[in-house]
Every structure is written in C-alpha cells, then in structure tokens.
Design a protein around this motif. Structure first.
Motif, PDB file in Angstrom:
ATOM      1  N   GLU A 177     111.921  41.394  19.254  1.00 31.90           N
ATOM      2  CA  GLU A 177     111.027  42.236  20.269  1.00 31.90           C
ATOM      3  C   GLU A 177     110.035  42.595  19.917  1.00 31.90           C
ATOM      4  OE1 GLU A 177     113.352  46.255  18.911  1.00 31.90           O
ATOM      5  OE2 GLU A 177     115.346  45.086  19.314  1.00 31.90           O
ATOM      6  N   ASP A 178     109.561  42.701  20.950  1.00 35.46           N
ATOM      7  CA  ASP A 178     107.773  43.334  20.998  1.00 35.46           C
ATOM      8  C   ASP A 178     107.258  43.649  19.734  1.00 35.46           C
ATOM      9  OD1 ASP A 178     105.424  43.040  21.617  1.00 35.46           O
ATOM     10  OD2 ASP A 178     105.694  44.727  23.236  1.00 35.46           O
ATOM     11  N   HIS A 235     109.573  33.106  24.721  1.00 37.67           N
ATOM     12  CA  HIS A 235     109.636  34.538  24.711  1.00 37.67           C
ATOM     13  C   HIS A 235     110.931  34.876  23.789  1.00 37.67           C
ATOM     14  CE1 HIS A 235     109.588  38.119  26.976  1.00 37.67           C
ATOM     15  NE2 HIS A 235     110.545  38.272  27.549  1.00 37.67           N
ATOM     16  N   GLY A 238     110.727  35.893  20.800  1.00 37.14           N
ATOM     17  CA  GLY A 238     109.667  36.778  20.519  1.00 37.14           C
ATOM     18  C   GLY A 238     108.136  37.042  20.512  1.00 37.14           C
ATOM     19  N   GLN A 240     105.062  36.498  22.664  1.00 32.05           N
ATOM     20  CA  GLN A 240     104.560  37.309  23.522  1.00 32.05           C
ATOM     21  C   GLN A 240     103.480  36.057  25.007  1.00 32.05           C
ATOM     22  OE1 GLN A 240     105.771  39.997  24.424  1.00 32.05           O
ATOM     23  NE2 GLN A 240     106.569  39.837  22.643  1.00 32.05           N
TER      24      GLN A 240
END
Length: 273
Positions: A177-178, A235, A238, A240
């Motif tokens: 996840e971000d 992506h 994780g 960006q």
C-alpha cells in the motif's frame, strides 16, 4: 522453482547453493530435509534443520540458507497475509513473528513428505487458481495443526518487543500500500517517533528499510512469475515511481529488475535451481 498466480504460494525441491547474503520475504516457509545438511543463519544464531521433520518459520526476519551442495529438501512458502486474523493460526503466528520455529513430530515426516511432494507437483507449471487455492487450504490446515500443538508463546514479551512485533506485522501485511512510517505506527497503536526507535532497537534496521526490502522481495516474485511490465510490477509492489523501484532494487541486488528477470528466466530454462 514453481510459480503460481497466488504470488508467494510456491513449492519446490532443494539442493540449492548457499545464499551469499541474508534475505527476507513476507511468507511463511515450510522445510522438510530428506538428506544432507541444511542450516539457516538467523537472528537467533545458526539453526541446523532436523532430517525428515517439518520445520516452519516466518521469512520476514533476515535469514540465509547454508545448505551444502548435496542437501535434498522439500520446501513451500505461503503468504503471511492469507492467515493473519485467522483464529486457528493465532498461536502459531504469535510464535513465528517472535522469530521462533515450529516443528512437526518425527512420526509425521512421511505424511509431510507426501503433502510437500503433492504441492510441488500441483504448483508446477502455473496451475489454475482453483488448484492453487486447494494447496493453500492444505497448507493452512497443516499449519493450524502445528499451531494447536504448539500452543501460545510462553511468557509475555517486554513492551518494546511487543510494539516492534506489531509494527512488523502491519508492515508485512500492508507493504504494497501507499504507506508511511506514521501510518504504520498509527495502525500499530504507537507514536511514530517511538515506532522508529523501537523497531530499529529490536530488529536492527530502520522500519522503512524493512518495508522497502519486503517490496523488493515482492517485486522479485512478480519478475520471476509474471510477464508484467516493470511499471506494473513497481506499482503492485508498493513503489510509487519507477525511479524509486530501480533505486531500491539496485541497492538490494546490484542489478536492474530487467537483468534479474533475464537471469532467473535463463536459469529456469537451463534447469538450474
């Protein structure tokens, strides 16, 4: 090495060369040594795996395979994220995230050899998702039985260790996840400054370095098991940006993701482990 659509659900037969440096990955790892000597260098010291007895540990701690060239062993890995929160696995996970190993009984060795051999056969060649799911259910059931027999971890860990373990679990289940250190700390219920200090104190590396290493490990799986483009893999792991992915991957492996894919694909074609 076998690869399947459920990334991290893998099985194979060893005889692998020793690893040149420690690595980590966000999966539970099952090993069954048939012959030879298999040792792992772990945070707690060097562990020699007993022959013909199932051994399970969590790959989220840095570890390094020290198997000799003649070793013959069966192995499987299962994503931690598929068992987090499952009641039947609570006792096992409580031990595994503390860095403990779980052992099957010697009498269960033939049964475990049958299971691992079946998983290797079923997961070879990219099976359909239904077959992968059946294997996951069987791995879950075997681990749940180990959890039942092992019971809860003895004694309560000191507060810093408990906080660090919770940070570890959050990072290991949400690393794609971000995220930020502050978000991981909030999910673990600790202050960000305390989170950064206690994680490094307990595990010997900064929290964000741990997240990055898990992301690189995830990307390795995708590079070896899919035909996805580099941007999609970055992506999905994780990262960006492509530049962040290349920088982290190069630091970990001293080669580009494309070079890694070409090298590992070539090794599989020529039958190397």
């Amino acid at each position: 090495m076998s690869h399947v659509a459920m990334h991290g659900l893998l099985a194979g037969r060893g005889g692998a060369d020793p690893m040149p440096r420690p690595h980590l990955h966000p999966e539970l790892e099952l090993n069954l040594v048939l012959s030879g000597t298999v040792r792992y260098a772990m945070a707690s010291g060097t562990i020699t795996l007993p022959r013909r007895r199932l051994v399970v540990f969590w790959g989220g701690y840095p570890h390094r395979l020290l198997a000799d060239g003649e070793a013959d062993f069966l192995w499987a890995t299962m994503p931690l994220s598929t068992v987090i929160g499952e009641h039947a696995m609570r006792a096992a996970l409580d031990r595994l995230v503390r860095g403990e190993l779980l052992y099957g009984r010697p009498a269960e060795g033939p049964h475990d050899r049958f299971l691992l051999s079946r998983w290797i056969e079923d997961l070879a060649g990219g099976p359909d998702p239904t077959v992968s799911e059946v294997c996951r259910f069987e791995m879950y059931a075997r681990l749940a039985r180990l959890a039942h027999e092992a019971g809860p971890a003895a004694g309560a860990a000191p507060l810093p260790a408990r906080a660090a373990e919770q940070l570890l679990v959050v990072a290991a289940t949400r690393y794609t996840e971000d995220l930020s250190v502050a978000e991981i700390a909030r999910a673990a219920g600790v202050h960000p400054a305390y989170a950064a200090h206690t994680f490094k104190q307990v595990f010997g590396m900064p929290l964000w370095e741990y997240v990055t290493r898990l992301r690189v490990a995830h990307a390795r799986r995708l590079l070896s098991s899919t035909g996805w483009g580099v941007d999609r893999i970055a992506h999905a792991s994780g990262f960006q940006t492509r530049s962040a992915f290349y920088r982290a991957f190069g630091k970990e492996h001293a080669e580009t993701p494309t070079a890694y894919r070409e090298r590992t694909t070539s090794r599989r074609r020529t039958g190397e482990s």
